[in-house]
Write a protein that holds these residues in place. Structure first.
Motif: not given
Ligand code: MN
Length: 317
Positions: A72-76, A116-120
């Motif tokens: 998980p990490h943020p974006h703006t 925020a999102h995670s990708e796997e």
């Protein structure tokens, strides 16, 4: 599928702009992480239209590796565009979205004021991974909008002779993607069978760039292998693509984005102080970003701020 009639022999002389933007190797998740080639932002050029970030990866055979694992990490201030040539990615975000994506489908996350999102790589997978991760900068009027996520599995396909184009974002020829965009732009995957040759119609008010995903097609007179991004400039009414063996390319374009940006870590902002606030909001777990549920791992910490103030930059160095 629709077929767009474009006369390749009609139109003004092509301008000569062609800049080869070399990619930089980046290891996501540290030196033992996932290898990508970053062509935007580039030393010479930070944007193509509102496209402000381009990482390409693969083709990888996963073997014993777990594949992609981005916690998980943020974006703006941006939209993330996930596009696969092969493999699968599982996306989760703080809106509660949980969406697996496959080749030919678009995952579009609009960060707005914060998400925020995670990708796997999902546990059940094909053992392959090949794709691109792109960002689109949001214009001033929309950059603080509420976050959103959309999955588009049914995208328009348009044919130019033997070349077929899947339009991810914006419009190409007479095909328009249903994905919501905030500035005039295009993103399309073009598939060239062996021996294909076609003129792709362009808008003279857009600037464009091409990335080869597979094969070694010619773009006008240049052979473009996977790796660098070929910037085509603006003022063109067409670009000619041809290939001897099967090839796939990504076409990006848009109206030149004239706002000056500060891009730092996963944030797109307008000045240093905004970045400081975004970073503080992520590190202190404020409701601005929320919580990604279901990812087996910790959120990614923000790196330390640089010692000097971040300076807003324009589209060209
Ligand atoms: Mn991300």
């Amino acid at each position: 599928m629709s077929s767009f009639e474009a006369d390749p022999e009609v139109g003004p002389d092509l301008p000569v702009t062609m800049e080869l933007l070399e990619g930089a190797p980046v290891a996501l998740g540290g030196p033992r992480g996932f290898a990508v080639t970053r062509t935007l932002p580039n030393r010479q050029r930070r944007l193509v239209g509102a496209w402000c970030f381009l990482d390409a990866y693969g083709p990888h055979e996963l073997g014993d590796s777990a594949g992609m694992r981005v916690g998980p990490h943020p974006h703006t201030g941006l939209q993330t565009v996930t596009w696969l040539v092969a493999g699968e990615i599982l996306h989760r975000d703080t809106l509660g979205s949980r969406q697996e994506i496959r080749p030919g489908q678009l995952n579009l996350m609009t960060a707005g004021r914060g998400i925020a999102h995670s990708e796997e790589t999902p546990r059940e997978n094909s053992g392959l991974l090949h794709g691109v991760q792109l960002w689109v900068a949001l214009p001033h009027a929309d950059r603080d909008m509420p976050p959103a996520f959309a999955h588009h599995a049914d995208l328009p396909v348009v044919a130019f002779g033997d070349v077929t184009a899947t339009v991810l974002m914006g419009t190409l020829g007479d095909a328009a993607s249903p994905a919501r965009v905030h500035t005039p732009l295009v993103g399309a995957e073009l598939t060239l069978p062996a021996g294909a040759s076609a003129a792709i119609p362009l808008k003279t008010g857009f600037e464009y760039a091409v990335l080869t995903l597979d094969g070694a097609p010619s773009v006008d007179d240049a052979t473009l292998k996977p790796g660098p991004l070929l910037y085509l400039g603006s003022g063109r009414s067409r670009v000619r693509l041809a290939t001897e063996s099967p090839a796939k390319v990504l076409l990006l374009g848009g109206e030149p984005f004239e706002e000056r940006l500060v891009m730092w870590w996963n944030f797109v902002a307008r000045d240093h102080d905004e970045i400081v606030q975004m970073r503080a909001d992520w590190e202190s777990h404020t409701p601005r970003f929320g919580e990604v549920r279901g990812y087996d791992g910790p959120p990614l910490p923000a790196p330390p701020m640089p010692l000097t103030r971040l300076v807003p930059r324009g589209r060209v160095r």
